[in-house]
Scaffold this active site. Sequence first.
Site, PDB file in Angstrom:
ATOM      1  N   CYS A 157      38.865  44.826  22.170  1.00  0.00           N
ATOM      2  CA  CYS A 157      38.980  43.861  23.256  1.00  0.00           C
ATOM      3  C   CYS A 157      39.417  42.542  22.642  1.00  0.00           C
ATOM      4  O   CYS A 157      38.830  42.091  21.654  1.00  0.00           O
ATOM      5  CB  CYS A 157      37.641  43.705  23.984  1.00  0.00           C
ATOM      6  SG  CYS A 157      37.690  42.413  25.241  1.00  0.00           S
ATOM      7  N   ARG A 200      45.139  51.750  28.155  1.00  0.00           N
ATOM      8  CA  ARG A 200      44.659  50.411  28.559  1.00  0.00           C
ATOM      9  C   ARG A 200      43.830  49.765  27.442  1.00  0.00           C
ATOM     10  O   ARG A 200      44.247  48.822  26.803  1.00  0.00           O
ATOM     11  CB  ARG A 200      43.856  50.530  29.857  1.00  0.00           C
ATOM     12  CG  ARG A 200      43.612  49.208  30.563  1.00  0.00           C
ATOM     13  CD  ARG A 200      42.504  48.372  29.994  1.00  0.00           C
ATOM     14  NE  ARG A 200      41.209  49.051  29.919  1.00  0.00           N
ATOM     15  CZ  ARG A 200      40.155  48.569  29.269  1.00  0.00           C
ATOM     16  NH1 ARG A 200      40.249  47.428  28.619  1.00  0.00           N
ATOM     17  NH2 ARG A 200      39.024  49.230  29.211  1.00  0.00           N
ATOM     18  N   HIS A 251      30.771  54.176  27.693  1.00  0.00           N
ATOM     19  CA  HIS A 251      32.029  53.628  27.148  1.00  0.00           C
ATOM     20  C   HIS A 251      31.661  53.000  25.807  1.00  0.00           C
ATOM     21  O   HIS A 251      31.196  51.861  25.741  1.00  0.00           O
ATOM     22  CB  HIS A 251      32.582  52.593  28.142  1.00  0.00           C
ATOM     23  CG  HIS A 251      33.808  51.855  27.696  1.00  0.00           C
ATOM     24  ND1 HIS A 251      35.041  52.000  28.325  1.00  0.00           N
ATOM     25  CD2 HIS A 251      34.005  50.934  26.723  1.00  0.00           C
ATOM     26  CE1 HIS A 251      35.927  51.199  27.744  1.00  0.00           C
ATOM     27  NE2 HIS A 251      35.325  50.541  26.767  1.00  0.00           N
ATOM     28  N   HIS A 259      32.416  51.860  22.004  1.00  0.00           N
ATOM     29  CA  HIS A 259      33.327  51.528  20.905  1.00  0.00           C
ATOM     30  C   HIS A 259      32.657  51.979  19.612  1.00  0.00           C
ATOM     31  O   HIS A 259      31.433  52.069  19.517  1.00  0.00           O
ATOM     32  CB  HIS A 259      33.648  50.030  20.918  1.00  0.00           C
ATOM     33  CG  HIS A 259      34.636  49.676  22.007  1.00  0.00           C
ATOM     34  ND1 HIS A 259      35.975  49.537  21.770  1.00  0.00           N
ATOM     35  CD2 HIS A 259      34.467  49.499  23.336  1.00  0.00           C
ATOM     36  CE1 HIS A 259      36.598  49.251  22.912  1.00  0.00           C
ATOM     37  NE2 HIS A 259      35.701  49.231  23.883  1.00  0.00           N
TER      38      HIS A 259
HETATM   39  P1  HMG Z   1      41.749  32.193  35.194  1.00  0.00           P
HETATM   40  O1  HMG Z   1      42.679  31.387  34.348  1.00  0.00           O
HETATM   41  O2  HMG Z   1      40.347  31.686  35.380  1.00  0.00           O
HETATM   42  O3  HMG Z   1      42.397  32.524  36.608  1.00  0.00           O
HETATM   43  O4  HMG Z   1      41.681  33.668  34.578  1.00  0.00           O
HETATM   44  P2  HMG Z   1      42.800  31.591  37.806  1.00  0.00           P
HETATM   45  O5  HMG Z   1      42.434  32.324  39.036  1.00  0.00           O
HETATM   46  O6  HMG Z   1      42.326  30.180  37.595  1.00  0.00           O
HETATM   47  O7  HMG Z   1      44.405  31.575  37.713  1.00  0.00           O
HETATM   48  C1  HMG Z   1      45.116  30.979  36.612  1.00  0.00           C
HETATM   49  C2  HMG Z   1      46.512  31.562  36.529  1.00  0.00           C
HETATM   50  O8  HMG Z   1      46.454  32.973  36.268  1.00  0.00           O
HETATM   51  C3  HMG Z   1      47.317  31.433  37.812  1.00  0.00           C
HETATM   52  O9  HMG Z   1      48.692  31.347  37.442  1.00  0.00           O
HETATM   53  C4  HMG Z   1      47.097  32.749  38.485  1.00  0.00           C
HETATM   54  O10 HMG Z   1      48.108  33.099  39.378  1.00  0.00           O
HETATM   55  C5  HMG Z   1      47.085  33.698  37.317  1.00  0.00           C
HETATM   56  P3  HMG Z   1      49.460  29.946  37.299  1.00  0.00           P
HETATM   57  O11 HMG Z   1      49.276  29.295  38.651  1.00  0.00           O
HETATM   58  O12 HMG Z   1      48.762  29.192  36.186  1.00  0.00           O
HETATM   59  O13 HMG Z   1      50.850  30.348  36.941  1.00  0.00           O
HETATM   60  N1  HMG Z   1      46.298  34.929  37.562  1.00  0.00           N
HETATM   61  C6  HMG Z   1      46.775  36.187  37.444  1.00  0.00           C
HETATM   62  N2  HMG Z   1      47.977  36.666  37.081  1.00  0.00           N
HETATM   63  C7  HMG Z   1      48.109  38.003  37.065  1.00  0.00           C
HETATM   64  N3  HMG Z   1      47.136  38.862  37.380  1.00  0.00           N
HETATM   65  C8  HMG Z   1      45.923  38.425  37.738  1.00  0.00           C
HETATM   66  C9  HMG Z   1      45.720  37.028  37.787  1.00  0.00           C
HETATM   67  N4  HMG Z   1      44.654  36.265  38.103  1.00  0.00           N
HETATM   68  C10 HMG Z   1      45.022  34.996  37.980  1.00  0.00           C
HETATM   69  N5  HMG Z   1      44.955  39.288  38.039  1.00  0.00           N
HETATM   70  C11 HMG Z   1      41.390  36.014  34.754  1.00  0.00           C
HETATM   71  C12 HMG Z   1      40.855  34.645  35.144  1.00  0.00           C
HETATM   72  C13 HMG Z   1      40.355  37.047  35.125  1.00  0.00           C
HETATM   73  C14 HMG Z   1      42.688  36.260  35.487  1.00  0.00           C
HETATM   74  C15 HMG Z   1      41.655  36.005  33.223  1.00  0.00           C
HETATM   75  O14 HMG Z   1      40.510  35.572  32.575  1.00  0.00           O
HETATM   76  C16 HMG Z   1      42.051  37.351  32.706  1.00  0.00           C
HETATM   77  O15 HMG Z   1      43.155  37.841  32.994  1.00  0.00           O
HETATM   78  N6  HMG Z   1      41.169  38.005  31.921  1.00  0.00           N
HETATM   79  C17 HMG Z   1      41.412  39.370  31.497  1.00  0.00           C
HETATM   80  C18 HMG Z   1      40.727  39.629  30.221  1.00  0.00           C
HETATM   81  C19 HMG Z   1      40.963  41.072  29.827  1.00  0.00           C
HETATM   82  O16 HMG Z   1      41.861  41.742  30.303  1.00  0.00           O
HETATM   83  N7  HMG Z   1      40.102  41.555  28.904  1.00  0.00           N
HETATM   84  C20 HMG Z   1      40.203  42.885  28.435  1.00  0.00           C
HETATM   85  C21 HMG Z   1      39.773  43.903  29.435  1.00  0.00           C
HETATM   86  S1  HMG Z   1      38.001  44.060  29.571  1.00  0.00           S
HETATM   87  C22 HMG Z   1      37.563  45.109  28.276  1.00  0.00           C
HETATM   88  O17 HMG Z   1      38.381  45.451  27.454  1.00  0.00           O
HETATM   89  C23 HMG Z   1      36.164  45.637  28.268  1.00  0.00           C
HETATM   90  C24 HMG Z   1      36.068  47.107  28.733  1.00  0.00           C
HETATM   91  O18 HMG Z   1      36.865  47.956  27.942  1.00  0.00           O
HETATM   92  C25 HMG Z   1      34.615  47.555  28.628  1.00  0.00           C
HETATM   93  C26 HMG Z   1      34.032  47.230  27.247  1.00  0.00           C
HETATM   94  O19 HMG Z   1      34.436  47.818  26.242  1.00  0.00           O
HETATM   95  O20 HMG Z   1      33.189  46.330  27.239  1.00  0.00           O
HETATM   96  C27 HMG Z   1      36.497  47.238  30.191  1.00  0.00           C
HETATM   97 MG    MG Z   2      36.347  48.696  25.997  1.00  0.00          MG
END
Ligand code: HMG
Ligand code: MG
Length: 302
Positions: free
Chosen positions: A240, A15, A207, A209
Amino acid sequence: MTLPSRVKLVDVGPRDGLQNEKQAVPADIKIGLVHRLQDAGLRHIEVTSFVSPKWVPQMGDNAEVMAGIQRQVGVQYSVLTPNLKGYESALLSQPDEIVVFGAASEAFSQRNINCSIAESIERFAPVVAAARGAGIHVRGAISCTVGCPYEGEIAPERVSLVARLMKDIGVQHVGVADTIGVGTPRKVQRAMEAALSVYALDEVSGHFHDTYGQALANTLATLEMGVWQYDTSVAGLGGCPYAKGATGNVATEDVVYMLHGMGIATGIDLDRLIDAGVYISDFLGRKTQSRVATALLNKRAG
Ligand code: HMG
Ligand code: MG
């Protein structure tokens, strides 16, 4: 100093590692990586995330990857779910654990999940309730617990604040993340203490990095506090997309080597873990980020 005698490692490589790759990684390679990790003795694997494919296209094959894994009894497969839409899709893949991910920094929350910290908690609440109702374990990740790419240094109070908000909605565990790897041992200990002001020792993890090469030292510093759960990443994969320049998590191989050398059990076979790292590094066409894997591969070659 109360060092644990056993440590639980969650390999987040499939992931955290592969979400950040520029090149497309086919689902069958991801599945092959998960298989190799479980064969090496990993009992906790963070497989994928159910996030928007527009935001993170690399995880768009989440359901396919989950469906392709030959699950082993005793292995827990976790996935990230930022909102109810993600949770509902994830549920079809029957994860053992879901991860809601927030941040101790407002700016990072906005960049990463497009909402404020307060809004993120509102979005997580129904996800946590649904998962707990379904008997699925809920972990929370708190990003930027020592530093933020947009806000700079983060005070420990902000970590305890988010931990409290997560605890109040029923999140069962929090991971203290140094997203951009700027933490040094005392600072990371203070962030961990902040989480421990809300959660019990058995309910927290680190966690880290390794962007600044501090992750192993930070792991040791928190081990000395009795922390016994860590996210690590095979071959040091990771980063990220919303924290530019941040490199991978501390390599699982390096943590396993350190722990075994300290007489701390992990249940992981280091040789087979190195093979898993070689598999994915070969696919990506680059060398492993693990110093231990590099050293042992040189030894094998010799
Ligand atoms: P948004 O644009 O504000 O969402 O994104 P929305 O609710 O307004 O929806 C917009 C569109 O996205 C819609 O589709 C929804 O259906 C779709 P449209 O009508 O335009 O076709 N949508 C989704 N589709 C699939 N799966 C979903 C989903 N939700 C909405 N779950 C959202 C908000 C949270 C979805 C977006 O900002 C996002 O996907 N962010 C993810 C960012 C990410 O994955 N970052 C990396 C992981 S975190 C990380 O790495 C840190 C960690 O390792 C710890 C560390 O190291 O700090 C964990
Ligand atoms: Mg991370």
